[in-house]
Design an enzyme around this catalytic site. Structure first.
Site, mmCIF file in Angstrom:
data_model
loop_
_atom_site.group_PDB
_atom_site.id
_atom_site.type_symbol
_atom_site.label_atom_id
_atom_site.label_comp_id
_atom_site.label_asym_id
_atom_site.label_seq_id
_atom_site.Cartn_x
_atom_site.Cartn_y
_atom_site.Cartn_z
ATOM 1 C CG ASP A 296 3.966 30.711 -31.161
ATOM 2 O OD1 ASP A 296 4.693 30.970 -30.430
ATOM 3 O OD2 ASP A 296 3.598 29.875 -31.849
ATOM 4 C CB SER A 297 7.106 32.475 -33.911
ATOM 5 O OG SER A 297 6.913 31.103 -33.510
ATOM 6 C CE1 TYR B 86 8.610 35.800 -35.354
ATOM 7 C CE2 TYR B 86 8.268 36.337 -33.129
ATOM 8 C CZ TYR B 86 7.913 36.400 -34.517
ATOM 9 O OH TYR B 86 6.928 37.390 -34.917
ATOM 10 N N GLY B 87 12.962 31.011 -33.214
ATOM 11 C CA GLY B 87 14.044 30.357 -32.403
ATOM 12 C C GLY B 87 15.436 30.780 -32.773
ATOM 13 C CB CYS C 160 5.967 32.818 -28.394
ATOM 14 S SG CYS C 160 7.637 32.725 -29.292
ATOM 15 C CG ASN C 161 8.800 29.099 -23.837
ATOM 16 O OD1 ASN C 161 8.615 29.000 -22.663
ATOM 17 N ND2 ASN C 161 7.902 28.234 -24.517
ATOM 18 C CB THR C 162 11.605 32.285 -28.902
ATOM 19 O OG1 THR C 162 11.575 31.007 -28.876
ATOM 20 C CG2 THR C 162 12.855 33.053 -29.567
ATOM 21 C CD GLU D 234 5.233 27.368 -37.607
ATOM 22 O OE1 GLU D 234 4.959 28.043 -38.788
ATOM 23 O OE2 GLU D 234 4.593 27.512 -36.536
ATOM 24 C CB CYS E 138 9.586 25.579 -27.612
ATOM 25 S SG CYS E 138 8.930 25.755 -29.185
ATOM 26 C CB THR E 139 4.206 27.355 -27.124
ATOM 27 O OG1 THR E 139 4.649 28.078 -28.179
ATOM 28 C CG2 THR E 139 4.211 28.184 -25.901
ATOM 29 C CG HIS E 140 6.265 25.576 -32.285
ATOM 30 N ND1 HIS E 140 6.047 27.046 -31.975
ATOM 31 C CD2 HIS E 140 5.784 25.769 -33.761
ATOM 32 C CE1 HIS E 140 5.786 27.662 -33.036
ATOM 33 N NE2 HIS E 140 5.435 26.945 -34.106
HETATM 34 N N1 DGL Z 1 6.696 28.663 -29.986
HETATM 35 C C1 DGL Z 1 7.703 29.442 -29.625
HETATM 36 C C2 DGL Z 1 8.557 29.234 -28.452
HETATM 37 O O1 DGL Z 1 7.609 29.110 -27.379
HETATM 38 C C3 DGL Z 1 8.978 29.929 -30.692
HETATM 39 C C4 DGL Z 1 9.144 28.755 -31.889
HETATM 40 C C5 DGL Z 1 10.060 29.572 -33.025
HETATM 41 O O2 DGL Z 1 9.651 30.453 -33.590
HETATM 42 O O3 DGL Z 1 11.265 29.133 -32.993
HETATM 43 O O4 DGL Z 1 9.742 29.369 -28.144
#
Ligand code: DGL
Length: 269
Positions: A6-7, A38-39, A69-71, A154, A188-190
């Site tokens: 993941d990011s 990353y988003g 990570c979805n992104t 974060e 988004c996994t966050h």
């Molecule tokens: N956790 C990531 C996701 O599922 C990315 C979050 C990010 O870095 O913006 O999209």
């Protein structure tokens, strides 16, 4: 080892459920915290960063990498599967988180109106809309980017009072855009790290769907269907954690999010 990427911290919400569901395997978690989020980054940058991370995990010996990570799943998975694997790593596999989530949502919604909360990168890629249209064409999907949620997580502010404003704002926005929504996907996994506040501000009848268990069940099924990959995954029940940030910054928050103590190693991609 099975690689989980993941990011930053978000993939820990996926790893937690994967380890509960498949405790015997060995895992290596990589968070690119130094370059998160990353988003809000462009397509090319997310692809480059993700490819570097996946190749790093392959070089550690991982036969299988999960993009938790979805992104990264939205912007890099397809190209990695279609070009990087056949050209350079034909015996390795990479899986994402979007497809299993979309597959499961069909059985969850009664109104057939679903909301997606995700990063700007995932929303702009329209990956969820494309997959929903393919698998459940009767579902209406409304998407809302939540650009402040990953920075809040974060920064370790997920449980702080300051987070409430932005959690409430994005939920109010999406429910106003389509009041018939009965299912909200956390794409988004966050975002599961913000769950207590998301539950507080979402209408009570709306089902909130984090992805951890969905991805864990889908991985279990994948390993059952692919014995040629499964037999190459080692099984001593260990997890190692890697981060591109300072470990003294990563470890305390990572321990909080995954619920066990974390002693990571810093790496450079
Ligand atoms: N956790 C990531 C996701 O599922 C990315 C979050 C990010 O870095 O913006 O999209």
């Amino acid at each position: 080892m099975i690689g989980v990427f993941d990011s930053g911290y978000g993939g820990l919400t996926i790893l937690k459920q994967i380890r509960n569901t498949l405790p015997d395997y060995d895992y290596i978690y990589l968070g690119d915290n130094a370059r998160a989020p990353y988003g809000t980054r462009s397509f090319d940058i997310v692809y480059d960063f993700t490819r570097q991370a996946v190749e790093f995990l392959f070089a550690q010996g991982c036969p299988l990498v999960i993009l938790a990570c979805n992104t990264a799943s939205a912007k890099a998975l397809r190209t990695i599967q279609q070009t990087v694997l056949p050209e350079r790593w034909p015996d390795r596999r990479v899986l994402g988180v979007i497809r299993p989530t979309v597959e499961d949502v069909g059985a969850m919604t009664h109104t057939r109106h679903v909301g997606l909360l995700a990063t700007p990168g995932t929303v702009n890629s329209h990956s969820y809309t494309l997959e929903i249209n393919k698998i459940h064409p009767d579902i209406t999907l409304t998407e809302r980017a939540c650009p402040m949620w990953v920075p809040i997580v974060e920064a370790g502010e997920a449980l702080s009072d300051g987070a409430d404003y932005f959690v409430r704002k994005y939920i109010d926005d999406i429910m106003e855009a389509d009041p018939l929504i009965d299912t909200l996907l956390l794409g988004c996994t966050h975002y599961p790290i913000l769950l207590p506040k998301i539950r507080k501000y979402a209408p009570e009848h709306v089902r909130i769907v984090p992805q951890g268990q969905i991805v864990a069940d889908s991985l279990k099924d994948y390993l059952r269907r692919h014995p040629e990959i499964e037999c190459r995954c080692s099984k001593s029940g260990t997890t190692s954690f890697l981060t591109t940030e300072a470990t003294d910054k990563f470890d305390p928050l990572a321990s909080l999010f995954i619920g066990t103590s974390v002693h990571s190693t810093k790496i450079t991609l």
